[in-house]
Design a protein around this motif. Structure first.
Motif, short mmCIF file in Angstrom:
data_model
loop_
_atom_site.label_atom_id
_atom_site.label_comp_id
_atom_site.label_asym_id
_atom_site.label_seq_id
_atom_site.Cartn_x
_atom_site.Cartn_y
_atom_site.Cartn_z
N PRO A 99 0.83 -1.21 0.00
CA PRO A 99 0.00 0.00 0.00
C PRO A 99 0.86 1.26 0.00
O PRO A 99 1.98 1.27 0.53
CB PRO A 99 -0.81 -0.13 1.29
N MET A 100 0.34 2.33 -0.58
CA MET A 100 1.11 3.55 -0.76
C MET A 100 0.31 4.76 -0.31
O MET A 100 -0.91 4.80 -0.45
CB MET A 100 1.50 3.72 -2.24
N THR A 101 1.00 5.76 0.24
CA THR A 101 0.37 7.05 0.50
C THR A 101 0.17 7.78 -0.83
O THR A 101 0.75 7.41 -1.86
CB THR A 101 1.22 7.92 1.42
N ALA A 102 -0.63 8.83 -0.80
CA ALA A 102 -0.85 9.60 -2.02
C ALA A 102 0.45 10.21 -2.53
O ALA A 102 0.70 10.26 -3.74
CB ALA A 102 -1.89 10.70 -1.76
N ARG A 103 1.31 10.65 -1.62
CA ARG A 103 2.58 11.24 -2.06
C ARG A 103 3.48 10.18 -2.70
O ARG A 103 4.14 10.45 -3.70
CB ARG A 103 3.29 11.92 -0.89
#
Length: 280
Positions: free
Chosen positions: A138-142
């Protein structure tokens, strides 16, 4: 090619002065200017990626932007995309590009522009620190924006090479450098190679002469060179022999042969333009 699977390889450099969302928009606009005025035959021009025309490159970016938008806004639909990818791991990227590459150029360009505008809005609206699903972790928006910038720059390089255009490097390369460094361990792991137990020092020189550094200053194994060359290396847009990136230490040297900033299989990469081995 899906987004990178980051791997720890040193401490991050300070955040760039400009925001990654603004930089992603600027990177996309630069590529847009390269293709906006092309005639239909120009869109069919072959790029260095085997079997991919300029239209395939833009179609792939539009397809991946849509995937990222779904990851941010519709987790259930995105999970369906992941299941489709798992069912055809060696074909889903090419199939995604092929789906839209045959559209009339004006329609494909409009689809890409609309999709990236919607993604830009969703990235900026996403809560800071929240992780969204992706093909890897999973990834943050940044982080997602950084990955999109890396892909836009790399596929933009394919388009530029097809058109015979030399692009001036910008400070936006800092994002590509960062993701390439962080994906060090992934590059070893995806090939079934043991991951080095020690951190490397990576020092690259940006377009204005600034040094972007990662890892301990006293690390025994080191990588140095121009930021542009490092980015071409980790996106596998040029062969190591043709770049001024240098390594000290056997593991660092091996990394330069296998480095990649994107997840998935490494592919064959680019053939060297010269037959010479890189200097030590």
């Amino acid at each position: 090619m899906p987004e990178p699977t980051p791997a720890s390889a040193g401490s991050p450099v300070p955040a760039a002065a400009s925001d990654v969302f603004d930089d992603l928009r600027a990177e996309s606009e630069e590529l847009d200017r390269l293709v906006a005025g092309l005639a239909a035959e120009g869109w069919r021009r072959a790029t260095p990626a085997p079997g991919w025309s300029i239209a395939h490159q833009i179609a792939h970016l539009a397809w991946t932007d849509r995937s990222a938008l779904l990851a941010l806004t519709d987790a259930d639909r995105f999970r369906e995309l992941v299941e489709e990818a798992l069912a055809a791991p060696d074909a889903f990227v090419d199939e995604g590009a092929e789906e839209a590459a045959g559209l009339p150029p004006a329609e494909l360009l409009a689809r890409w522009r609309e999709g990236r505008a919607r993604l830009d809005a969703a990235l900026r609206a996403a809560p800071p620190g929240v992780r969204f699903p992706w093909y890897g972790p999973p990834m943050t928006a940044r982080s997602m924006a950084t990955g999109r910038l890396m892909e836009t720059w790399a596929h933009g390089q394919d388009v530029a090479d097809a058109l015979g255009v030399v692009r001036a490097p910008t400070d936006r390369l800092r994002h590509v450098v960062r993701i390439g460094v962080r994906a060090r361990d992934f590059a070893f792991g995806v090939r079934g190679l043991p991951v080095p137990g020690e951190e490397f020092r990576v020092e690259v020189v940006g377009p204005a002469g600034q040094v972007w550094a990662y890892g301990p200053e006293d690390a025994a194994q080191r990588v140095t060179g121009p930021a542009l060359d490092f980015c071409l290396l980790v996106t596998r847009r040029a062969h190591r022999n043709d770049l001024a990136v240098r390594a000290v230490g056997p593991d660092a040297g091996q990394w330069l042969d296998i480095a990649q900033a994107f997840a998935g299989p490494p592919g064959t990469g680019r053939a060297p333009k010269t037959g010479e081995e890189p200097p030590a």
